[in-house]
Design a protein around this motif. Structure first.
Motif: not given
Ligand code: MG
Ligand code: ADP
Ligand code: ASP
Length: 631
Positions: A11, A214, A269
């Motif tokens: 990703k 994610d 984050k």
């Molecule tokens: Mg992110």
């Protein structure tokens, strides 16, 4: 041997898809996986900043009749720039046309919003979906042109969700079979998947919450039982703290799902918290890697972490929160109040970030996002009107401008004294703890503090628990005569000794003499300090210098008074109150009136700051020795 239908899901976040340079790295990573004959699929976020731009465009469109072209043009140009860089001229027009088709569709949505002057959560999800659709389409075209066997996958056909627009929940019983059967039929191609978006059973576009690409990667990874999920971002893995806030933060090589959940829940984050769950359920490791430093091993998140040499694993923070405090003598021992409270909050979909151990039994204290604080106040006044009237609840207070810091680690279970150490370092630095909470799993201690203290608190906590790092002293030097210059020379001469044997780094951040003053939080080169003060300094005004110094609120701040001024000691008390230590060979202050001296020493004792007096004022003075005494 077990044969994987798919071995890996990669990703790439917005930061990895934001520019020509980053997309070049993305291409190299994909190419090297292809050459290694790995079976893999790739999830993409929107180009960095695009989701925010789309939301802003939607907001503007809902307020005005006409749509704001500049935002759309900017988005369009960023995509065109990539095309122009990576695709040969002969192939460009076709790709530009594909991107234009999407942009035109986007304009139509904005036009619709501007006509009805309203943007619903459903429309907002459709609007932001263009970010991922554009970036994935773009990278698909670039890779296709390079001859890679790629396939564009609009995740809305595979990821089925409920209709909780803005943060929809994935319906796994429908999604998993769709993903599995799609990949059975498409196992030879490299599938390029739009992150963040899905659709409900009506076919309406939904999104999985901010940072949700994610989650897409984890949903696909778990459905396909992959060997590993790789989250490629712009930092060297999951770090001991946010590197943007703590420059000394370093990579955590291995971390458990449970620890990662705590850190991400409290603001790290780098991974969207829900993403951990599907991987955890299937015991699939998640590796966090840096697109810009692709050979670095990064962090592996798995069931068990290898033992960390530190008591804690990481520190994270939520920068903005509000604390609600419900108090009243009628609440003592009345379990019903908290039951009712949390039922009401759940019903109203208010997420509670933490529930604090209140210092007194007759209050309940919990943290929420500041955006909902007014709403929560209204709800509580309405729901508890009877208790307020009868006096059982005396007040509902909401405190704003707060932050929470979470100190996380499996190692805390085995070590006592973590909270003692935490509270003491905060106290020593004059940071007031508004509330605390400790997870029942003993994996996390959280402290709520005032937002103004956040950066300082994160840095001192990091320094305390990750002790192999150097402790930084922030030095403000006043006086550049013989003593000041000698001090500078000594600091230069002893820099390596202090680092190696004392674990100290003395960072000069402010200077002043009778003519000029200069402050630079990033540090002033010791060797050029005098010239820098001369060339960059503003006019001398010690009151503003001290005010700026206090405003900076840096940890371990030291004010070195290398003057012989009679007036400067007037600032000392204020400095102590702001948790700044004072080091001085200036004997005027120490021979100041008795009452003032007594007050110094009281402040000193109470707040853990120091007034250190170095009498050896000869040319070879030992202020450095005194500086060491400060810590
Ligand atoms: Mg992110
Ligand atoms: P992406 O676009 O790749 O999804 P994000 O901006 O969502 O990237 O996440 C990466 C950022 O997360 C980093 O740039 C870093 O500033 C921030 N971050 C916060 N806490 C941590 C942490 N503990 N470790 C690493 N990065 C962190
Ligand atoms: N583009 C989305 C966002 O900015 C999703 C993501 O980046 O993961 O929130």
């Amino acid at each position: 041997m077990f044969s994987y239908l798919m071995e890996k899901i990669l990703k790439f976040g917005g930061t990895s898809c934001g520019s020509v340079v980053s997309i070049q790295s993305v291409i190299s990573i994909i190419e090297s996986n292809f050459k290694a004959q790995t079976k893999f699929a790739v999830v993409f976020s929107a180009m960095s900043g695009v989701t925010n731009q789309l939301l802003e465009a939607g907001n503007l469109a809902s307020k005005r009749k006409n749509i704001d072209n500049s935002i759309i043009e900017d988005i369009e140009n960023r995509h065109f720039e990539i095309i122009k860089h990576f695709i040969p001229v002969t192939g460009q027009s076709q790709v530009i046309a594909q991107i234009r088709t999407l942009i035109n569709e986007l304009r139509d949505v904005l036009k619709g919003i501007s006509l009805i002057k309203e943007i619903s959560p459903k429309t907002s999800d459709l609007l932001v979906s263009f970010g991922e659709r554009l970036s994935t389409q773009l990278i698909f075209s670039v890779l296709q042109q390079k001859g890679l066997p790629v396939e564009y996958v609009d995740s809305r056909i595979l990821v089925k969700t409920n209709r909780n627009f803005g943060k929809s929940e994935v319906l796994f019983s429908e999604t998993n079979p769709l993903i599995q059967s799609y990949f059975k039929d498409n196992s030879v191609k490299i599938c390029l998947i739009t992150g963040f978006i899905g659709s409900d059973n009506n076919g309406d576009t939904t999104t999985l919450g901010r940072g949700g690409s994610d989650y897409t990667a984890s949903v696909f990874g778990a459905a396909l039982d992959v060997r590993e999920i790789e989250i490629w971002t712009d930092v060297d893995g999951m770090m001991t703290s946010d590197p943007r806030k703590v420059s000394a933060a370093f990579t955590i090589p291995s971390i458990s799902y449970a620890e990662a959940m705590e850190l991400t829940h409290f603001g790290a984050k780098v991974i969207y918290p829900p993403s951990l769950q599907p991987a955890f359920a299937k015991n699939i490791p998640i590796r966090v890697l840096n697109t810009f430093n692709a050979t670095f091993k990064g962090t592996v998140i798995s069931k068990e972490s290898t033992l960390s040499p530190y008591i804690i694993t990481g520190i994270s923070s939520i920068d903005h929160l509000s604390l609600v405090n419900l108090q009243g003598s009628g609440m003592i021992g009345v379990a019903g109040v908290s039951a009712k409270l949390f039922t009401v909050l759940a019903r109203e979909k208010i997420s509670v970030i933490l529930i604090s151990q209140a210092s007194s039994e007759h209050s309940i204290c919990f943290a929420i996002e500041p955006q909902v604080s007014e709403k929560v106040k209204a709800i509580l006044h309405r729901e508890f009107s009877a208790e307020i009237e009868s006096g059982d609840i005396e007040g509902i207070d909401i405190q704003n401008d707060l932050s929470v810091i979470a100190v996380v680690g499996e190692g805390m279970r085995k070590h006592t004294g973590v909270s003692g150490k935490l509270f003491s370092v905060l106290g020593k630095n004059g940071i007031n703890i508004v509330a605390t909470a400790q997870g029942s799993s003993e994996l996390n201690i959280s402290v709520v503090i005032e937002q103004k203290d956040l950066s300082k608190a994160l840095n001192v906590i990091h320094e305390t628990f990750f002790f192999s790092q150097l402790k930084t002293l922030h030095l403000f030097l006043v006086g550049t005569g013989l003593i000041g210059k000698t001090l500078l020379a000594q600091l230069i001469g002893q820099e390596r000794y202090l680092a190696k044997y004392k674990g100290l780094k003395i960072k000069l951040v402010g200077m002043a003499n009778s003519r000029k003053q200069y402050i630079n939080e990033s540090g002033i080169d010791l060797k050029k300090a005098i010239e820098i003060l001369d060339s960059k300094g503003s006019e001398h005004d010690l009151t503003s210098f001290v005010a700026d110094l206090k405003q900076l609120n840096l940890p371990n701040s030291i004010f070195a008074d290398c003057t012989a001024s009679k007036d400067i000691y007037q600032f000392y008390l204020g400095l102590f109150h702001a948790n700044v230590s004072v080091v001085t060979p200036n004997n005027v202050a120490n021979s100041a009136p008795y009452a003032l001296c007594a007050e110094f020493h009281q402040t000193d004792a109470a707040k853990g700051q120091n007034l250190l007096y170095e009498t050896d004022v000869g040319a070879g003075l030992l202020v450095i020795h005194t500086l060491q005494g400060v810590v």
